[in-house]
Structure formats: structure tokens, C-alpha cells
Design a protein around this motif. Sequence first.
Motif, PDB file in Angstrom:
ATOM      1  N   GLN A  38       0.894   4.160  -2.927  1.00 43.69           N
ATOM      2  CA  GLN A  38       0.617   5.565  -2.666  1.00 43.69           C
ATOM      3  C   GLN A  38       1.653   6.467  -3.324  1.00 43.69           C
ATOM      4  O   GLN A  38       1.352   7.589  -3.731  1.00 43.69           O
ATOM      5  CB  GLN A  38       0.549   5.804  -1.152  1.00 43.69           C
ATOM      6  N   VAL A  52      -4.331   5.039  -0.410  1.00 46.90           N
ATOM      7  CA  VAL A  52      -4.803   3.775  -0.976  1.00 46.90           C
ATOM      8  C   VAL A  52      -5.348   2.894   0.142  1.00 46.90           C
ATOM      9  O   VAL A  52      -4.725   2.778   1.211  1.00 46.90           O
ATOM     10  CB  VAL A  52      -3.668   3.036  -1.722  1.00 46.90           C
ATOM     11  N   ARG A  67       0.836  -1.214   0.000  1.00 41.13           N
ATOM     12  CA  ARG A  67       0.000   0.000   0.000  1.00 41.13           C
ATOM     13  C   ARG A  67       0.866   1.258   0.000  1.00 41.13           C
ATOM     14  O   ARG A  67       0.585   2.220  -0.713  1.00 41.13           O
ATOM     15  CB  ARG A  67      -0.920  -0.021   1.221  1.00 41.13           C
TER      16      ARG A  67
END
Length: 312
Positions: free
Chosen positions: A277, A284, A273
Motif C-alpha cells: 500500500q 490492496v 499488504r
Amino acid sequence: MTDADLFSTIPPSPEGFRSGFIAIVGRPNVGKSTLMNQLIGQKIAITSPVAQTTRNRLRGILTTDEAQIIFVDTPGIHKPHHELGKVLVHNARTAIGAVDVVLFVVDGSTAAGRGDQFIAELLTPAQTPVFLGMNKMDLCPEADLAATIASYEALAADHPWPICQFSATTAAGLPDLQQQLIMALEPGPYYYPPDLVTDQPERFIMGELIREQILHHTREEVPHSVAIAIDRVEEAKSITHVLATIHVERDSQKGILIGKGGSMLKTIGSSARLQMQKLITGKVYLELFVKVQPKWRQSRTRLAELGYQRDQ
């Protein structure tokens, strides 16, 4: 923005501008993806100490005032042990005949081996110009340096292959390598808008970022038995929701990926994640599922469904 809108932004090239496609080939784990990321100036290909990280031919685009180079990062050429391996090696070989220049990357921290010799023989009949790039020179022991260089000079002795020494990690020697590659290209147009760094869609990069974290956090047979499918991407004002499925071949691999109380899956998801981003420059929310697909690497149908197909 549609593809038509995107490519309508391509300007005419100035006089003397050079452009073309350069395939980066070599054995697994010689630093091909790291090299492309360094030349492009940002991360578009995943990297890992695990061999055979690259699966798809990924194009990275470097545009300077004098040239546009489209680098084709290929899977490591090796002896395949399953249908997926056969597809990867076939696609790497296909790339050799479909580009303007080949950059044959070797591990310059050790002497030339049988795998390097195999690739050299593969490149011998090619009409495409070849550069032999000695990567990882910063890791070569001083006492072995002369012998190591001599082994690659012997490898290139029967060919008109210029030899370049560099380190993709430290960037030492890369400006000279870049300039030599530019001068090997013919005058040509912009193939892509000057601000584009890859031709791959965001979904593909997202899947690769998830796979990269699996490579970093798991061991043994798990990394090579994994395929990622991005099932859904929904963009809201303040956050992007991503739903992805991790496909594995056995229940034991599923257990390793999920971990005790879901700890491993949480670690992989959190790390992926953060990388996503950076990719989309925004928050996200990533939701991961793990699904068992027995022997997917041996099935041409499953391979096609997961995005692995032979290039023509």
C-alpha cells in the motif's frame, strides 16, 4: 503510460552533469540493499538479517542537480551450493564488468575476512574504478576500531581504491560517499526520467515485498527455498487486487508457511499488504497461495520460469 511515453520525459542534461552505473558488490549481509535504499531515499530493495537476501540485480536511481547515479544492487558473492546460487554469483560477477564504478561494501564492524579477500582478488583484474566502502562503522567496538580499519587498508594496499567509512543505518558518512561517487563518474546524460527511483516494474517489487516478510517471519531452511510469482494484478477504483503464489521445495516448508489454522500465511500477507500500500499509495487486497515445487533451485527450467536467469 508506455515505456516510450515514460522516456520521452527525459530532459537534456545541464552543462557539467555527470551520470553512470555503479555496482554495489560484497559478501552476503554486509548491508548493500540497506545502503542503496538510504542513498535513494526510499525503500526499493528488501532487507533482512538473513544472508543472501538479494537475488535479482535491482537498479536504484538517484538523481541530484549535478548527477544521476544508477546503483546496481547485486546478490552477495558467496560459494554457491545449488544452481540458484551459481546463477546469483554469476550475475554479480557479470555486473562488475558492465558498470562505470564498483562500490565494494564490507562489514566494517569486523576485521577483513577470507570472503572479503576473495572478492578483492575478483576485482583486481577489473579495469573499472573501485571504492572500498566500510559499512556498519557505528557497530565497530572502539577497542577494535584501529585494527579493523588497518585490516581493510591492508586489503586495499595493492590497489588505488579509496576507502570510505559510513553507516547505511544511521546515514553517517553517506553525503561524503555520495559526493565521491559522483566525482568518479564521467560527464553524461540523464539515462532515466529524474523522478524515477527504479527501473523494476511494480509486480517485481510486490513479489520482493512478500519474500521480505517470509524472511522476517520464518526461520531455518524456509527463506532460501522460497520464490514468489505474482499471478495477477487487477486495479479497481478504490482497491488493487493482487494474487500471488509462494513456491517452496517441500511439504514441510508449505506447512510452516501456512501455520496453524493459516496463521503464519495471514501474518505474512498482512505485513506484505501494508508495504504494498505504501508502494502504490492505495488499498490492496492480497491473496496468497503456497505451492510445492520439488528442487526448484536445482532446475534451470524452473529457475527461468520464476525469473532467475544468467545475465549475458
